[in-house]
Design a protein around this motif. Structure first.
Motif, PDB file in Angstrom:
ATOM      1  N   GLN A 295       0.829  -1.205   0.000  1.00  0.00           N
ATOM      2  CA  GLN A 295       0.000   0.000   0.000  1.00  0.00           C
ATOM      3  C   GLN A 295       0.863   1.253   0.000  1.00  0.00           C
ATOM      4  N   LEU A 296       0.345   2.296  -0.613  1.00  0.00           N
ATOM      5  CA  LEU A 296       1.094   3.548  -0.672  1.00  0.00           C
ATOM      6  C   LEU A 296       1.295   4.136   0.720  1.00  0.00           C
ATOM      7  N   GLY A 297       0.344   3.911   1.596  1.00  0.00           N
ATOM      8  CA  GLY A 297       0.493   4.403   2.959  1.00  0.00           C
ATOM      9  C   GLY A 297       1.707   3.802   3.647  1.00  0.00           C
ATOM     10  N   MET A 298       1.975   2.550   3.401  1.00  0.00           N
ATOM     11  CA  MET A 298       3.150   1.904   3.975  1.00  0.00           C
ATOM     12  C   MET A 298       4.432   2.496   3.406  1.00  0.00           C
ATOM     13  N   ILE A 299       4.436   2.773   2.106  1.00  0.00           N
ATOM     14  CA  ILE A 299       5.617   3.380   1.491  1.00  0.00           C
ATOM     15  C   ILE A 299       5.873   4.753   2.098  1.00  0.00           C
ATOM     16  N   ALA A 300       4.803   5.480   2.387  1.00  0.00           N
ATOM     17  CA  ALA A 300       4.933   6.837   2.928  1.00  0.00           C
ATOM     18  C   ALA A 300       5.505   6.855   4.339  1.00  0.00           C
ATOM     19  N   THR A 301       5.519   5.707   5.014  1.00  0.00           N
ATOM     20  CA  THR A 301       6.131   5.674   6.353  1.00  0.00           C
ATOM     21  C   THR A 301       7.655   5.763   6.267  1.00  0.00           C
ATOM     22  N   ASP A 302       8.198   5.455   5.101  1.00  0.00           N
ATOM     23  CA  ASP A 302       9.639   5.597   4.879  1.00  0.00           C
ATOM     24  C   ASP A 302       9.908   7.031   4.435  1.00  0.00           C
ATOM     25  N   LYS A 303      10.418   7.818   5.358  1.00  0.00           N
ATOM     26  CA  LYS A 303      10.542   9.254   5.108  1.00  0.00           C
ATOM     27  C   LYS A 303      11.808   9.575   4.324  1.00  0.00           C
ATOM     28  N   THR A 304      11.791   9.188   3.048  1.00  0.00           N
ATOM     29  CA  THR A 304      12.891   9.503   2.151  1.00  0.00           C
ATOM     30  C   THR A 304      12.320  10.048   0.853  1.00  0.00           C
ATOM     31  N   GLN A 305      13.104  10.852   0.180  1.00  0.00           N
ATOM     32  CA  GLN A 305      12.650  11.419  -1.084  1.00  0.00           C
ATOM     33  C   GLN A 305      12.410  10.325  -2.118  1.00  0.00           C
ATOM     34  N   ALA A 306      13.216   9.264  -2.052  1.00  0.00           N
ATOM     35  CA  ALA A 306      13.045   8.162  -3.000  1.00  0.00           C
ATOM     36  C   ALA A 306      11.687   7.494  -2.819  1.00  0.00           C
ATOM     37  N   SER A 307      11.263   7.331  -1.578  1.00  0.00           N
ATOM     38  CA  SER A 307       9.967   6.704  -1.320  1.00  0.00           C
ATOM     39  C   SER A 307       8.829   7.573  -1.825  1.00  0.00           C
ATOM     40  N   TYR A 308       8.947   8.871  -1.615  1.00  0.00           N
ATOM     41  CA  TYR A 308       7.889   9.768  -2.071  1.00  0.00           C
ATOM     42  C   TYR A 308       7.846   9.843  -3.601  1.00  0.00           C
ATOM     43  N   GLN A 309       9.013   9.696  -4.230  1.00  0.00           N
ATOM     44  CA  GLN A 309       9.042   9.637  -5.685  1.00  0.00           C
ATOM     45  C   GLN A 309       8.377   8.352  -6.175  1.00  0.00           C
ATOM     46  N   THR A 310       8.589   7.276  -5.441  1.00  0.00           N
ATOM     47  CA  THR A 310       7.954   6.003  -5.790  1.00  0.00           C
ATOM     48  C   THR A 310       6.434   6.116  -5.715  1.00  0.00           C
ATOM     49  N   ILE A 311       5.933   6.819  -4.702  1.00  0.00           N
ATOM     50  CA  ILE A 311       4.486   7.025  -4.575  1.00  0.00           C
ATOM     51  C   ILE A 311       3.942   7.724  -5.804  1.00  0.00           C
ATOM     52  N   MET A 312       4.627   8.768  -6.245  1.00  0.00           N
ATOM     53  CA  MET A 312       4.167   9.495  -7.422  1.00  0.00           C
ATOM     54  C   MET A 312       4.205   8.615  -8.671  1.00  0.00           C
ATOM     55  N   GLU A 313       5.217   7.773  -8.769  1.00  0.00           N
ATOM     56  CA  GLU A 313       5.314   6.873  -9.921  1.00  0.00           C
ATOM     57  C   GLU A 313       4.181   5.863  -9.922  1.00  0.00           C
ATOM     58  N   LEU A 314       3.828   5.344  -8.747  1.00  0.00           N
ATOM     59  CA  LEU A 314       2.742   4.371  -8.653  1.00  0.00           C
ATOM     60  C   LEU A 314       1.387   5.020  -8.911  1.00  0.00           C
ATOM     61  N   LEU A 315       1.229   6.255  -8.463  1.00  0.00           N
ATOM     62  CA  LEU A 315      -0.003   6.977  -8.775  1.00  0.00           C
ATOM     63  C   LEU A 315      -0.148   7.151 -10.287  1.00  0.00           C
ATOM     64  N   ALA A 316       0.953   7.406 -10.945  1.00  0.00           N
ATOM     65  CA  ALA A 316       0.917   7.661 -12.383  1.00  0.00           C
ATOM     66  C   ALA A 316       0.507   6.436 -13.187  1.00  0.00           C
ATOM     67  N   VAL A 317       0.797   5.251 -12.659  1.00  0.00           N
ATOM     68  CA  VAL A 317       0.434   4.032 -13.391  1.00  0.00           C
ATOM     69  C   VAL A 317      -0.828   3.388 -12.825  1.00  0.00           C
ATOM     70  N   LYS A 318      -1.596   4.189 -12.062  1.00  0.00           N
ATOM     71  CA  LYS A 318      -2.916   3.768 -11.588  1.00  0.00           C
ATOM     72  C   LYS A 318      -2.873   2.515 -10.725  1.00  0.00           C
ATOM     73  N   LYS A 319      -1.909   2.447  -9.810  1.00  0.00           N
ATOM     74  CA  LYS A 319      -1.825   1.277  -8.945  1.00  0.00           C
ATOM     75  C   LYS A 319      -2.337   1.572  -7.543  1.00  0.00           C
ATOM     76  N   THR A 320      -3.331   2.456  -7.460  1.00  0.00           N
ATOM     77  CA  THR A 320      -3.853   2.824  -6.145  1.00  0.00           C
ATOM     78  C   THR A 320      -5.276   2.347  -5.934  1.00  0.00           C
ATOM     79  N   SER A 321      -5.821   1.563  -6.839  1.00  0.00           N
ATOM     80  CA  SER A 321      -7.239   1.210  -6.752  1.00  0.00           C
ATOM     81  C   SER A 321      -7.593   0.470  -5.472  1.00  0.00           C
TER      82      SER A 321
END
Length: 199
Positions: free
Chosen positions: A1-27
């Protein structure tokens, strides 16, 4: 889940969230699980702007983005100018919500004050006219935000609207304080200014 990724407070993790949002993997994700975590580190969250505003049309995330964006602007992590490219999206969302309120549907209004305040930050005629339409709704928090947004933008608000909000005991003190912060406390009805009324 994206929420779990967001617990890792790094710029790389937040970039990963944006990449996953872009490919519609948040349903399968709950928006709450993600956005709740984004408030933990506003500096990192600022790296998601302006890209995250692309999802304001997503009915699962739109109001979460609205409230997050207001917090980001209030905390000076992003500038109000970030709203200009999405002005039409904000206006469309506001138009839909205003119509719903005027029809008497007062469900899920908690984020509407934030939407109204974002419109106010645009400081444009079209946005101010949209805000003025919210003065006719019966939802007091939304009306209060509309009054304050218009006053910040040097617009006139009728005394009747201000009195109606001041008559609401639950919001009276907060409303007076907000008007005082704008140096507009003279607009507050005299009959409600005593400390007895605030008790």
């Amino acid at each position: 889940q994206l929420g779990m990724i967001a617990t890792d407070k790094t710029q790389a993790s937040y970039q990963t969230i944006m990449e996953l949002l872009a490919v519609k993997k948040t349903s399968a994700d709950s928006p709450f699980s993600l956005f709740y975590k984004l408030y933990d580190s506003l500096a990192l969250t600022s790296t998601m702007y302006p890209g995250i505003l692309e999802y304001l049309r997503d009915t699962m995330m739109n109001f979460s983005i609205v409230s997050l964006t207001k917090t980001m602007i209030d905390s000076n992590h992003i500038a109000p100018a970030v709203l200009l490219p999405v002005k039409s999206v904000l206006l469309d969302l506001a138009r839909k919500e205003r119509s719903r309120l005027l029809k008497g549907n007062l469900d899920n209004t908690g984020n509407l004050p934030d939407l109204v305040e974002l419109l106010g930050l645009l400081q444009q005629k079209e946005a101010d006219e949209m805000i003025a339409g919210f003065l006719k709704t019966s939802d007091i928090p939304t009306r209060k935000s509309a009054v304050l947004a218009l006053l910040r933008n040097k617009k006139t608000v009728s005394g009747g609207v201000i009195t109606a909000i001041a008559n609401d005991l639950e919001h009276r003190v907060e409303f007076f304080t907000a008007l005082k912060n704008l140096q507009k406390e003279n607009l507050f009805p005299a009959e409600h200014r005593s400390q007895v009324d605030f008790a």
